[in-house]
Design a protein around this motif. Structure first.
Motif, PDB file in Angstrom:
ATOM      1  N   ASP A   1     -18.912  -4.245 -23.094  1.00  0.00           N
ATOM      2  CA  ASP A   1     -18.779  -5.451 -23.912  1.00  0.00           C
ATOM      3  C   ASP A   1     -17.885  -5.131 -25.116  1.00  0.00           C
ATOM      4  OD1 ASP A   1     -19.511  -7.411 -26.122  1.00  0.00           O
ATOM      5  OD2 ASP A   1     -20.680  -8.220 -24.464  1.00  0.00           O
TER       6      ASP A   1
ATOM      7  N   ILE B   1     -20.314  -9.024  -8.929  1.00  0.00           N
ATOM      8  CA  ILE B   1     -21.376  -8.078  -9.282  1.00  0.00           C
ATOM      9  C   ILE B   1     -22.546  -8.199  -8.313  1.00  0.00           C
ATOM     10  CG2 ILE B   1     -23.053  -7.440 -11.047  1.00  0.00           C
ATOM     11  CD1 ILE B   1     -20.255  -6.632 -11.813  1.00  0.00           C
TER      12      ILE B   1
ATOM     13  N   ILE C   1     -20.197  -9.868 -18.984  1.00  0.00           N
ATOM     14  CA  ILE C   1     -19.594  -8.717 -19.658  1.00  0.00           C
ATOM     15  C   ILE C   1     -18.319  -8.301 -18.934  1.00  0.00           C
ATOM     16  CG2 ILE C   1     -19.868  -6.256 -20.181  1.00  0.00           C
ATOM     17  CD1 ILE C   1     -22.837  -6.839 -20.692  1.00  0.00           C
TER      18      ILE C   1
ATOM     19  N   ILE D   1     -25.640   0.124  -9.779  1.00  0.00           N
ATOM     20  CA  ILE D   1     -25.078  -0.451 -10.999  1.00  0.00           C
ATOM     21  C   ILE D   1     -25.944   0.032 -12.153  1.00  0.00           C
ATOM     22  CG2 ILE D   1     -24.501  -2.560 -12.263  1.00  0.00           C
ATOM     23  CD1 ILE D   1     -24.015  -3.953  -9.648  1.00  0.00           C
TER      24      ILE D   1
ATOM     25  N   ASP E   1     -30.317  -9.265 -13.795  1.00  0.00           N
ATOM     26  CA  ASP E   1     -29.299  -8.876 -14.777  1.00  0.00           C
ATOM     27  C   ASP E   1     -27.911  -9.388 -14.417  1.00  0.00           C
ATOM     28  OD1 ASP E   1     -30.997  -7.219 -16.429  1.00  0.00           O
ATOM     29  OD2 ASP E   1     -30.899  -5.677 -14.866  1.00  0.00           O
TER      30      ASP E   1
ATOM     31  N   ALA F   1     -29.560  -1.573 -12.783  1.00  0.00           N
ATOM     32  CA  ALA F   1     -29.551  -3.030 -12.873  1.00  0.00           C
ATOM     33  C   ALA F   1     -30.519  -3.658 -11.883  1.00  0.00           C
ATOM     34  CB  ALA F   1     -28.146  -3.553 -12.623  1.00  0.00           C
TER      35      ALA F   1
ATOM     36  N   ILE G   1     -27.481  -5.779 -23.134  1.00  0.00           N
ATOM     37  CA  ILE G   1     -26.684  -4.928 -22.251  1.00  0.00           C
ATOM     38  C   ILE G   1     -25.322  -4.704 -22.900  1.00  0.00           C
ATOM     39  CG2 ILE G   1     -25.611  -4.705 -19.976  1.00  0.00           C
ATOM     40  CD1 ILE G   1     -27.856  -6.542 -18.911  1.00  0.00           C
TER      41      ILE G   1
ATOM     42  N   VAL H   1     -24.401  -9.262 -16.644  1.00  0.00           N
ATOM     43  CA  VAL H   1     -23.426  -8.218 -16.313  1.00  0.00           C
ATOM     44  C   VAL H   1     -22.089  -8.846 -15.924  1.00  0.00           C
ATOM     45  CG1 VAL H   1     -22.899  -6.296 -14.767  1.00  0.00           C
ATOM     46  CG2 VAL H   1     -25.224  -6.596 -15.622  1.00  0.00           C
TER      47      VAL H   1
ATOM     48  N   LEU I   1     -26.705   0.357 -16.185  1.00  0.00           N
ATOM     49  CA  LEU I   1     -26.510  -0.390 -17.427  1.00  0.00           C
ATOM     50  C   LEU I   1     -26.772   0.484 -18.643  1.00  0.00           C
ATOM     51  CD1 LEU I   1     -28.410  -3.690 -16.523  1.00  0.00           C
ATOM     52  CD2 LEU I   1     -26.021  -3.073 -16.018  1.00  0.00           C
TER      53      LEU I   1
ATOM     54  N   PHE J   1     -21.663  -1.588 -18.317  1.00  0.00           N
ATOM     55  CA  PHE J   1     -22.148  -1.293 -16.965  1.00  0.00           C
ATOM     56  C   PHE J   1     -21.158  -0.394 -16.239  1.00  0.00           C
ATOM     57  CE2 PHE J   1     -19.362  -4.924 -16.472  1.00  0.00           C
ATOM     58  CZ  PHE J   1     -18.687  -4.668 -15.285  1.00  0.00           C
TER      59      PHE J   1
END
Length: 276
Positions: A161, A50, A17, A61, A10, A6, A72, A14, A63, A75
């Motif tokens: 997700d 995050i 999500i 992190i 991002d 990441a 994305i 993230v 992805l 994660f």
């Protein structure tokens, strides 16, 4: 589906999500009781969470990104714990890469606070959040400090997700840490959600303890039913990290190409943890 590390840019995606993935998780029922009423505050809290993680030198992190849409899909937040030479290399590399991002984030937050001073989240229960933080510190100092376990890759969060559930994304992201653990000869550890336990057991993780993060908190122990299996994967046992990749299955089968990220080999195909 391919994996990459990441970037600071991002973080909003993230965080969103993470908010969707953990919306109905029992843990967040306790620490974010207002998440449905004040969803924007809840989502903002995830983005902040995050961002805090991405700037830690020991943290990576990772992805999973849809090759067709570049969206994305999920994660994983992995942290290399320990004081061994390999851990030092990861931390030193992380510090070099993240110094600029930290400076940029500080400038960005200073500018944002000037225009719009932050307000207290209406979604969070600050007392529950503080209790949870102390519970994390306690297991870090006890269970995860046992001889042979303090040097490890630890999965802090795995979020997928909801639109990408049941597509192997979770297994792919877990495999990244397992491959690095196998390469370095160290265990992988995590605290699982109820929804995630089956995935980890399929990958070869074993339950070593049961964590009750809200023991003694709330009225009449109302949140003591929120538990998390503490799980460990040991290189060489059932379920192995595949050097030529894909999802790590219980039988060790894999498919796909490999892609390098930083110090580790990761899968390009198909904790607290969302259902993945």
């Amino acid at each position: 589906m391919y994996l990459r590390e990441a970037r600071l840019s991002d973080m909003p995606a993230v965080g969103k999500i993470g908010a969707r993935a953990f919306l109905d998780d029992p843990l967040f029922t306790a620490i974010e009781p207002g998440r449905h009423t004040y969803y924007e505050d809840y989502e903002t809290g995830w983005v902040r969470r995050i961002r805090d993680k991405v700037l830690k030198p020991k943290t990576r992190i990772i992805l999973a990104v849809d090759e067709e849409t570049e969206q994305i899909a999920g994660f994983a937040i992995w942290a290399r714990e320990g004081d061994d030479p390999a851990a030092d290399r990861w931390k030193n590399e992380g510090w070099i890469l993240k110094r600029l991002e930290s400076t940029l984030l500080t400038l960005q937050e200073t500018f944002t606070k000037t225009l719009s001073p932050p307000r207290k989240s209406r979604s969070e229960d600050s007392a529950a959040l503080a209790h949870f933080g102390k519970a994390i510190e306690e297991i870090a100092a006890t269970t995860w400090s046992r001889e042979g376990w303090h040097i490890r890759w630890h999965l802090n969060f795995l979020g997928v997700d909801p639109s990408y559930h049941r597509r192997g994304v979770g297994g792919q992201l877990v495999n990244w840490g397992m491959q690095n653990g196998a390469k370095e000869g160290v265990i992988c550890s995590l605290e699982s959600s109820r929804a995630g336990r089956g995935l980890y057991e399929k990958l070869g993780f074993e339950v070593v303890d049961e964590w009750v993060p809200f023991r003694g908190f709330g009225k009449d122990g109302e949140f003591e039913g929120v538990t998390a299996p503490m799980m460990v994967w040991v290189p060489g046992r059932r379920g192995r990290a595949n050097g030529v990749n894909g999802v790590v299955n219980g039988d060790g089968n894999a498919k796909g190409k490999e892609k390098k990220i930083g110090n580790g080999v990761v899968s390009a195909n198909d904790a607290r943890v969302s259902n993945s």
